[in-house]
Each structure stands twice: as C-alpha cells, then as structure tokens.
Design an enzyme around this catalytic site. Structure first.
Site: not given
Length: 362
Positions: A89, A78, A19, A168, A29, A110
């Site tokens: 998404s 889109r 987008r 631990r 992007n 992605q």
C-alpha cells in the site's frame, strides 16, 4: 505570505486503493455487497463527510475506474509496477503523491471496510488538521486473551501473553486491548515520503466494534452483508420531495423464478434484500405501497412488509393516480419502481416527475 494573511489549509485527500487483481475474491472491490459495489460504501462515506479536498481511487482496472467515477470519485491510474501481488500500500500511495504535488495529507481508506461512517472521518480530519497529529489510524477494542505458540518437539506448548491464568479478568474489569482494524490510515506527506504510514506525533482513533468490518476472504462476505445492513452508512437522507414509493411486485420484488408444487400450484420467490430496503425507506418516513397484476394477496403476509397493496391491477397507472390524489401529492413527490409504467411516465410527464428512488439493498 504577508503578515496577518491566513495560512492556506492543507490539502487533505481521501485515497482508496482498489487493485483489479485480487486473488481471494476476483474483482472484490466492485463485487456487490448488499446491492452496492464494495468500494461504493467507503466512497459514499468519504464524499458525504465533506472534509476532503479531493476523493480518489487508485486502480489499474477499467471496470473499477468506471464504478469509482459513478460514485463521484476521481481516478488515479496506477502503474503496473505498483499493481503486483507483492506491491505494498505504501508504494501505491507514494506513487499517487508523486503525481499529485498539491496533496499534503493522505487519508488512505480501505475499500474492504464497508461499515465506515462519515462521522468517523470528520473526527479524524480534526485530529490531523486542527490538533497537529502527523498520523492517525483506526483501531477497535477487543477483549481477547492471547497465548504464545511454544514449539518443543512434537508437543504443542503454550504460554500466556496478556493474562494470568490463575486470575482471569472478568470482561467488565478489563479495559481490553487496541487492535488495528484496517479501516483507514491518515498520514502527512513528509512521513509517507520517508516510508511511513504511522509515525511522528501519532494518535489512534477507536471505532465502534459493530463498524469494524473487514472483508478478506470469501467466507467473510455473507457475514459482512448482514453487518452492513444493520450498521452500514446508507447515505444522506432521501430527497424531501419523495413522499410515496410505489413498487411493482412483478419483476421487482420477485426474482424471476417460478416453483411448481406437487399439486401443480405455482409459487414465486422474493429476494429478502428488497424487503430490507423497503423497510429502511419506511423508517425514513417514506410511504411504500405495492402493486401487482397478479392475485398475490395470499403471499403478501409472508413478506411481512405491512404495506398497502393493490393486486389484480389491470391499470397500474390509474391505481397510482388514485393513490396520488387520495394522499394529496404532486407527481414530483411520487417515485415508482417498476418496468413498463416507467415508459408511460416518461411519455406523458417527461422530466417533470421523479421516476427513480435509491433502493439501497436491491
């Protein structure tokens, strides 16, 4: 379908959602990461994997569409309804499927995971196509102790979630936990149409920690750039024809800035990413030589390139011709990165020689 006839292979499509309205980093992007648009890193991996019937970018922005096509992807424009800040998404993927009935499986990749490699995508495609999984998603293994936030008035109380504080674990004694790293989500059409990206016969794919890079906010950018330079996928091997790259220092390695010291001496600056790019080419077996019209012999050692260099070169074309003959190469085996000499090459040799090279980080 006739008896004995092979069942048609399911159409597997790679889909990158990109987008244009990113709030954290404007036009994130297509912002350059180590010299490559962010979306370009994953598109290159998807296309080179060779397992997808089609590779798509779903976007609402003209510039992103342009970059996507430059990398060889198809573009789905889109709608505004699924391009809002609140859009999910899943909504964008379902819209894509509504317009592409031929697609049976979607590999949602992605754009913010620039260290993705084709080998990962090939293995995931096998899981979902050959082993019958309905959905596969990427994870990374982490060895992190988690604590719960327990609010009791103004006191900050806490309780352990995955450890016993009295005992631990040592890292080598604990397998760790699996965390989604957001690199990709593969799912079959019937799941997505029901509103799921994960479900049915489900599997995870564990990625290497050094490949699990996710860019969310601006502060992630310089860290991701260093990671991608070390662990990113830089594409297929260069064309075997190119054996020598000659790079002009003037205007290519320099960034156009001149600094003057107190004693009136001029200094130029270089972009370290160009140095990284040249070293990557050398590792792939391409010889790199440098040329300059100036006398920059004193500054070359600081660049740590260890390349043959010719300075004070008044006739760059003649220097290049001498190098070509000395090494025994044809013109099609030589690439030149410069400015003015390019036009000389074009005039004298036309399309018979290669005058370009993929500098991955410049």
């Amino acid at each position: 379908m006739e008896a004995g006839e092979a069942r048609p292979r399911a159409h597997l499509a790679a889909l990158v959602l990109a987008r244009g309205g990113s709030k954290g980093i404007p036009l994130k992007n297509i912002k350059l990461l180590a010299g490559v648009p962010l979306v370009g890193w994953v598109l290159r991996a998807a296309l080179d994997a060779g397992v997808f019937h089609s590779v798509w970018v779903s976007t609402d922005h003209d510039e992103i569409e342009k970059v996507a096509k430059q990398f060889g992807a198809q573009v789905h424009r889109r709608s505004p309804e699924v391009s809002q800040d609140s859009s999910t998404s899943l909504e964008a993927i379902r819209e894509f499927l509504n317009h592409h009935q031929e697609v049976d499986i979607v590999g949602n990749i992605q754009a913010t995971s620039p260290c993705l490699h084709p080998s990962d995508l090939i293995k995931v495609a096998d899981l979902i196509q050959k082993e019958g999984f309905d959905s596969v998603f990427s994870v990374v293994r982490r060895h992190q102790f988690r604590w719960s936030e327990v609010k009791k008035g103004e006191n900050k109380m806490t309780e352990p979630q995955n450890l016993n504080p009295a005992k631990r674990y040592r890292r080598q004694d604990w397998p760790g936990e699996l965390y989604e790293n957001g690199s990709f989500y593969f799912a079959k059409r019937h799941l997505i149409e029901k509103g799921y990206l994960q479900g049915g016969k489900m599997a995870y794919y564990e990625m290497r920690a050094e490949h699990s890079v996710d860019i969310d906010i601006d502060i992630d950018w310089p860290i991701a750039e260093q990671r991608v330079l070390s662990f990113g996928y830089f594409g297929k091997e260069p064309l075997k024809e190119v054996k020598l790259l000659v790079c002009s220092i003037d205007g290519c390695l320099t960034n156009g800035r001149i600094y003057v010291t107190e004693d009136q001496k001029e200094m130029v600056s270089y972009d370290y990413r160009d140095i990284v790019g040249i070293n990557l080419l050398k590792k792939r077996g391409i010889e790199v030589r440098l040329i300059s019209e100036r006398d920059c012999s004193k500054t070359l050692p600081a660049m740590q390139l260890e390349c043959v260099a010719e300075v004070n070169a008044t006739d760059k074309l003649q220097v290049l011709e001498d190098w070509r003959k000395y090494i025994g190469l044809s013109w099609k085996e030589v690439a030149y990165l410069g400015q003015f000499l390019f036009f000389l090459f074009s005039f004298f040799f036309g399309s018979k020689i290669s005058c370009s090279v993929h500098m991955q980080t410049s």
